[in-house]
Design a protein around this motif. Structure first.
Motif, PDB file in Angstrom:
ATOM      1  N   UNK A  78      10.851 -27.130  10.721  1.00 55.17           N
ATOM      2  CA  UNK A  78      11.139 -27.207   9.306  1.00 55.17           C
ATOM      3  C   UNK A  78      10.197 -26.594   8.324  1.00 55.17           C
ATOM      4  N   UNK A  79       8.831 -26.634   8.740  1.00 54.71           N
ATOM      5  CA  UNK A  79       7.851 -25.992   7.842  1.00 54.71           C
ATOM      6  C   UNK A  79       7.921 -24.522   7.893  1.00 54.71           C
ATOM      7  N   UNK A  80       8.279 -23.809   8.852  1.00 56.63           N
ATOM      8  CA  UNK A  80       8.339 -22.484   9.085  1.00 56.63           C
ATOM      9  C   UNK A  80       9.802 -22.073   8.408  1.00 56.63           C
ATOM     10  N   UNK A  81      10.815 -22.804   8.401  1.00 59.28           N
ATOM     11  CA  UNK A  81      11.833 -22.398   7.606  1.00 59.28           C
ATOM     12  C   UNK A  81      11.805 -22.575   5.986  1.00 59.28           C
ATOM     13  N   UNK A  82      10.781 -23.371   5.570  1.00 60.62           N
ATOM     14  CA  UNK A  82      10.491 -23.512   4.007  1.00 60.62           C
ATOM     15  C   UNK A  82       9.451 -22.663   3.860  1.00 60.62           C
ATOM     16  N   UNK A  83       8.580 -21.864   4.648  1.00 61.64           N
ATOM     17  CA  UNK A  83       7.488 -21.185   4.195  1.00 61.64           C
ATOM     18  C   UNK A  83       7.980 -19.753   4.624  1.00 61.64           C
ATOM     19  N   UNK A  84       9.267 -19.370   4.830  1.00 63.97           N
ATOM     20  CA  UNK A  84       9.489 -17.793   5.124  1.00 63.97           C
ATOM     21  C   UNK A  84       8.619 -17.716   6.500  1.00 63.97           C
ATOM     22  N   UNK A  85       8.421 -18.179   7.301  1.00 68.53           N
ATOM     23  CA  UNK A  85       7.759 -17.986   8.384  1.00 68.53           C
ATOM     24  C   UNK A  85       8.596 -17.607   9.910  1.00 68.53           C
ATOM     25  N   UNK A  86       7.918 -17.307  10.972  1.00 68.96           N
ATOM     26  CA  UNK A  86       8.837 -16.748  11.884  1.00 68.96           C
ATOM     27  C   UNK A  86       9.208 -18.190  12.550  1.00 68.96           C
ATOM     28  N   UNK A  87      10.589 -17.795  12.874  1.00 66.38           N
ATOM     29  CA  UNK A  87      11.344 -19.143  13.450  1.00 66.38           C
ATOM     30  C   UNK A  87      11.460 -19.096  14.821  1.00 66.38           C
ATOM     31  N   UNK A  88      11.362 -18.085  15.521  1.00 70.96           N
ATOM     32  CA  UNK A  88      11.713 -18.056  16.803  1.00 70.96           C
ATOM     33  C   UNK A  88      10.952 -18.821  17.752  1.00 70.96           C
ATOM     34  N   UNK A  89       9.754 -19.000  18.168  1.00 66.12           N
ATOM     35  CA  UNK A  89       8.715 -19.934  18.931  1.00 66.12           C
ATOM     36  C   UNK A  89       9.304 -21.343  18.585  1.00 66.12           C
TER      37      UNK A  89
END
Length: 377
Positions: free
Chosen positions: A325-336
């Motif tokens: 959730x935090x990756x999705x909401x900070x435009x970060x890498x989602x893969x791992x």
């Protein structure tokens, strides 16, 4: 006599504001016997979820609701018994004068944004400003006892559970949308704002050993999907296959159909407020794209929900879900982070249903509003 309600909706975020107020207005009419006028300043946004709406009409009836265009020049009209300013919208000055002119002043409520933050409980139901003797009150939807609860129609959970047990009904619903997933495919819905992290998630889905069928209703995320696919245009009805990932664009559907789409999917990525709540009622794992605010204060709101939502999960599953959730909401890498969540799939799936049933023990938002009015008078 039935209480008369006026609900004011200023459309800011395309569909979230009108989505919430339209559901609320219909429920107040159908289940609480209220007479409701819904004042909307953008009927074209409304039309996407209620195609029967005449965008040129100043007044019309839809599903028992008196729908009014919120005009630039306010007409002379009496104020209702209950006045709801949705999401802190500013009421027309002439209408406020009409409220003050009533022999018995109306109940005036600011229906605020949904939040899991602890301070909401202390502020819910408190008086706010006054206008010429008319008192306004804070009314907060929420996930905790002591708040206004969530929008939930009577029998919704039972309807959803019956639908999810009926594989034939699900198959027919998807076929009516033109969706025919391959056997064993994971079904994911994607309704989100623009997100630079999307490409990394799609790459992992395309390289996965299990096929995924991604259903993307028309909306703001389409541009990112289009760029990842490398196509010139992307619209409703198109289907693209890359590796293990099938991407299918769906037309914007009315709310009841969107609910069933969420019920069909194994995982739902949603945005804003209305679809966020409906994904929780689906009883399936979800990913929330929260509306961005200045100075990233929306991330505090996100963390508050995650803290409450992940109660009862194992430390590993909780960490995986929060990281995603935090990756999705900070435009970060989602893969791992997506791969990490898959390691805990049975647990997060069972937890989503448990969370749904726990939230359904609270009074729904429409009932809570009516009870607040009855106590007030």
């Amino acid at each position: 006599m039935k209480a008369r309600w006026d609900i004011f909706c200023s459309v800011v975020d395309n569909y979230g504001d009108i989505g919430v107020t339209w559901r609320l207005a219909r429920q107040l009419v159908a289940e609480q016997g209220c007479a409701v006028r819904l004042w909307v300043d953008d009927l074209r946004a409304f039309e996407r979820m209620c195609p029967e709406v005449d965008v040129q009409a100043a007044q019309q009836w839809q599903e028992g609701v008196d729908v009014r265009l919120w005009p630039a020049h306010w007409p002379t009209t009496p104020a209702a018994d209950v006045v709801i300013a949705a999401f802190a919208c500013q009421l027309p000055p002439d209408y406020m004068e009409a409220m003050a002119a009533r022999e018995r002043t109306p109940l005036w409520m600011n229906l605020d944004y949904l939040s899991a933050e602890e301070w909401v409980v202390g502020c819910h139901g408190l008086p706010s400003v006054k206008f010429k003797g008319v008192q306004k009150y804070f009314f907060f939807p929420g996930f905790r006892p002591g708040t206004g609860g969530l929008l939930r129609e009577a029998g919704l959970i039972e309807q959803r559970q019956a639908f999810q047990r009926d594989s034939q009904a699900q198959q027919q619903f998807l076929q009516d949308l033109g969706v025919v997933p391959m056997a064993g495919a994971r079904l994911i819905s994607l309704f989100a704002y623009e997100n630079a992290g999307l490409a990394s998630w799609l790459e992992v889905l395309a390289a996965d050993g299990q096929p995924t069928h991604l259903l993307v209703p028309e909306g703001r995320i389409l541009g990112d999907v289009q760029r990842w696919l490398g196509v010139e245009a992307l619209g409703a009805g198109q289907v693209h296959l890359r590796g293990a990932l099938t991407v299918q664009v769906l037309p914007f559907v009315r709310q009841e159909q969107y609910d069933r789409l969420l019920w069909c999917c194994d995982f739902n990525a949603v945005r804003g407020e209305d679809s966020f709540v409906r994904a929780q009622w689906a009883g399936r794992p979800l990913l929330w794209h929260i509306y961005r605010q200045d100075e990233d204060i929306h991330l505090d709101k996100l963390d508050a929900f995650l803290e409450r939502y992940t109660e009862g999960l194992s430390p590993a599953a909780k960490g995986a879900l929060i990281a995603l959730w935090q990756a999705w909401n900070t435009d970060a890498d989602m893969g791992a982070n997506w791969k990490m969540l898959l390691e805990h799939w049975p647990e997060v799936t069972a937890h989503a249903e448990k969370w749904c049933l726990e939230q359904a023990l609270q009074a729904d938002l429409a009932t809570a509003l009516v009870h607040f009015y009855e106590n007030w008078i």
